[in-house]
Design a protein around this motif. Sequence first.
Motif, mmCIF file in Angstrom:
data_model
loop_
_atom_site.group_PDB
_atom_site.id
_atom_site.type_symbol
_atom_site.label_atom_id
_atom_site.label_comp_id
_atom_site.label_asym_id
_atom_site.label_seq_id
_atom_site.Cartn_x
_atom_site.Cartn_y
_atom_site.Cartn_z
ATOM 1 N N LEU A 145 33.561 50.329 48.904
ATOM 2 C CA LEU A 145 33.384 51.776 49.001
ATOM 3 C C LEU A 145 34.335 52.568 48.108
ATOM 4 O O LEU A 145 34.192 53.782 47.974
ATOM 5 C CB LEU A 145 33.578 52.234 50.457
ATOM 6 N N VAL A 146 35.305 51.883 47.498
ATOM 7 C CA VAL A 146 36.269 52.576 46.642
ATOM 8 C C VAL A 146 35.897 52.372 45.171
ATOM 9 O O VAL A 146 35.267 51.385 44.810
ATOM 10 C CB VAL A 146 37.720 52.093 46.905
ATOM 11 N N HIS A 147 36.305 53.329 44.351
ATOM 12 C CA HIS A 147 35.965 53.291 42.925
ATOM 13 C C HIS A 147 37.245 53.212 42.103
ATOM 14 O O HIS A 147 38.054 54.137 42.108
ATOM 15 C CB HIS A 147 35.162 54.545 42.553
ATOM 16 N N PHE A 148 37.436 52.103 41.401
ATOM 17 C CA PHE A 148 38.633 51.876 40.589
ATOM 18 C C PHE A 148 38.578 52.743 39.336
ATOM 19 O O PHE A 148 37.592 52.761 38.612
ATOM 20 C CB PHE A 148 38.707 50.401 40.196
ATOM 21 N N ILE A 149 39.681 53.490 39.076
ATOM 22 C CA ILE A 149 39.713 54.351 37.892
ATOM 23 C C ILE A 149 40.843 53.968 36.936
ATOM 24 O O ILE A 149 41.090 54.659 35.949
ATOM 25 C CB ILE A 149 39.845 55.833 38.291
ATOM 26 N N GLY A 152 45.750 50.954 38.878
ATOM 27 C CA GLY A 152 45.957 50.746 40.306
ATOM 28 C C GLY A 152 45.434 51.867 41.182
ATOM 29 O O GLY A 152 45.566 51.817 42.407
ATOM 30 N N ARG A 153 44.816 52.874 40.556
ATOM 31 C CA ARG A 153 44.352 54.035 41.315
ATOM 32 C C ARG A 153 42.839 53.981 41.549
ATOM 33 O O ARG A 153 42.083 53.462 40.724
ATOM 34 C CB ARG A 153 44.745 55.332 40.605
ATOM 35 N N TYR A 154 42.455 54.549 42.681
ATOM 36 C CA TYR A 154 41.064 54.512 43.118
ATOM 37 C C TYR A 154 40.641 55.869 43.651
ATOM 38 O O TYR A 154 41.462 56.651 44.119
ATOM 39 C CB TYR A 154 40.880 53.502 44.265
ATOM 40 N N ILE A 155 39.324 56.122 43.615
ATOM 41 C CA ILE A 155 38.729 57.233 44.337
ATOM 42 C C ILE A 155 38.238 56.676 45.666
ATOM 43 O O ILE A 155 37.471 55.710 45.701
ATOM 44 C CB ILE A 155 37.550 57.865 43.570
ATOM 45 N N LEU A 156 38.674 57.285 46.762
ATOM 46 C CA LEU A 156 38.274 56.848 48.094
ATOM 47 C C LEU A 156 36.990 57.538 48.533
ATOM 48 O O LEU A 156 36.610 58.566 47.977
ATOM 49 C CB LEU A 156 39.393 57.144 49.103
ATOM 50 N N GLU A 161 42.196 60.662 45.759
ATOM 51 C CA GLU A 161 42.582 59.662 44.758
ATOM 52 C C GLU A 161 43.931 59.082 45.151
ATOM 53 O O GLU A 161 44.880 59.823 45.404
ATOM 54 C CB GLU A 161 42.670 60.323 43.379
ATOM 55 N N ARG A 162 44.008 57.756 45.215
ATOM 56 C CA ARG A 162 45.223 57.101 45.673
ATOM 57 C C ARG A 162 45.479 55.808 44.884
ATOM 58 O O ARG A 162 44.559 55.205 44.329
ATOM 59 C CB ARG A 162 45.112 56.715 47.158
ATOM 60 N N ASN A 189 41.006 51.128 59.668
ATOM 61 C CA ASN A 189 39.890 51.655 58.888
ATOM 62 C C ASN A 189 39.404 52.939 59.549
ATOM 63 O O ASN A 189 38.985 52.927 60.704
ATOM 64 C CB ASN A 189 38.763 50.617 58.834
ATOM 65 N N VAL A 190 39.505 54.051 58.825
ATOM 66 C CA VAL A 190 39.126 55.349 59.380
ATOM 67 C C VAL A 190 37.665 55.652 59.029
ATOM 68 O O VAL A 190 37.368 56.311 58.038
ATOM 69 C CB VAL A 190 40.063 56.471 58.867
ATOM 70 N N GLN A 191 36.791 55.075 59.811
ATOM 71 C CA GLN A 191 35.346 55.317 59.714
ATOM 72 C C GLN A 191 34.806 55.204 58.290
ATOM 73 O O GLN A 191 34.037 56.050 57.822
ATOM 74 C CB GLN A 191 34.999 56.684 60.322
ATOM 75 N N ASN A 192 35.253 54.151 57.586
ATOM 76 C CA ASN A 192 34.794 53.869 56.223
ATOM 77 C C ASN A 192 35.101 54.986 55.222
ATOM 78 O O ASN A 192 34.493 55.048 54.152
ATOM 79 C CB ASN A 192 33.294 53.557 56.199
ATOM 80 N N ARG A 193 36.075 55.847 55.561
ATOM 81 C CA ARG A 193 36.482 56.898 54.631
ATOM 82 C C ARG A 193 37.772 56.548 53.908
ATOM 83 O O ARG A 193 37.958 56.878 52.748
ATOM 84 C CB ARG A 193 36.638 58.235 55.377
ATOM 85 N N ARG A 194 38.675 55.898 54.621
ATOM 86 C CA ARG A 194 39.935 55.434 54.044
ATOM 87 C C ARG A 194 40.508 54.340 54.931
ATOM 88 O O ARG A 194 40.098 54.190 56.082
ATOM 89 C CB ARG A 194 40.935 56.593 53.909
#
Length: 203
Positions: A145-149, A152-156, A161-162, A189-194
């Motif tokens: 569910l996360v997108h690598f940018i 080491g950073r991702y869009i959740l 962005e973390r 896991n917070v409801q597949n959001r983060r």
Amino acid sequence: MNSKQIQETFGNIDIYLFDQLLKGTYDGCKTVLDAGCGTGRNLLYFLKNGVQVYGVDQDPEAIAQLKKLAIAFPHLNPEENFSVASVEQLPFANESFDLVVSSAVLHFAANQEHFEAMLTSIWRVIKPGGYFFCRLASEIGIESLVHFIGNGRYILPDGSERFLVNQEMLVRLTKKLGAELHEPIKTTNVQNRRAMTTWCVRK
């Protein structure tokens, strides 16, 4: 003890730090640093128990609020114990603290290099036998569910962005530091959001 009394004793503490306090893990810790302390939400219990508490944050307003809070505790000097500083350049001598707390801080690393600089800085100031409590964002359980940018950073999924870690990385870093896990790595896991992971190690 009712909910009001719990709030007065512990404040808005990280629930997983609270878990370690309940287990008695940090009972012998006399010097505690919160690296990225904000207004000190994780420090009230330590302050009330006579611990020498220190905190750094890059937000001057947060540090000012914490200094005002700490005036009520005569066993420490708020002006000396709380300062505006970055985690990667902690203004303390080597092996100064029995416990360093880092709650929701390291996932703001700009890249892998920045993350490791913060971690190295924290590890430097922990005494042998001391503890590191870290809670940070991870990709554990939400990998698809996360997108690598990059770096080491991702869009959740929640749009934030973390810098994200995973279990393999934390196990590798534990070995690299020469540390030991005193608690299994745990992830909420917070409801597949983060996903937020708790990493508890001892030096």
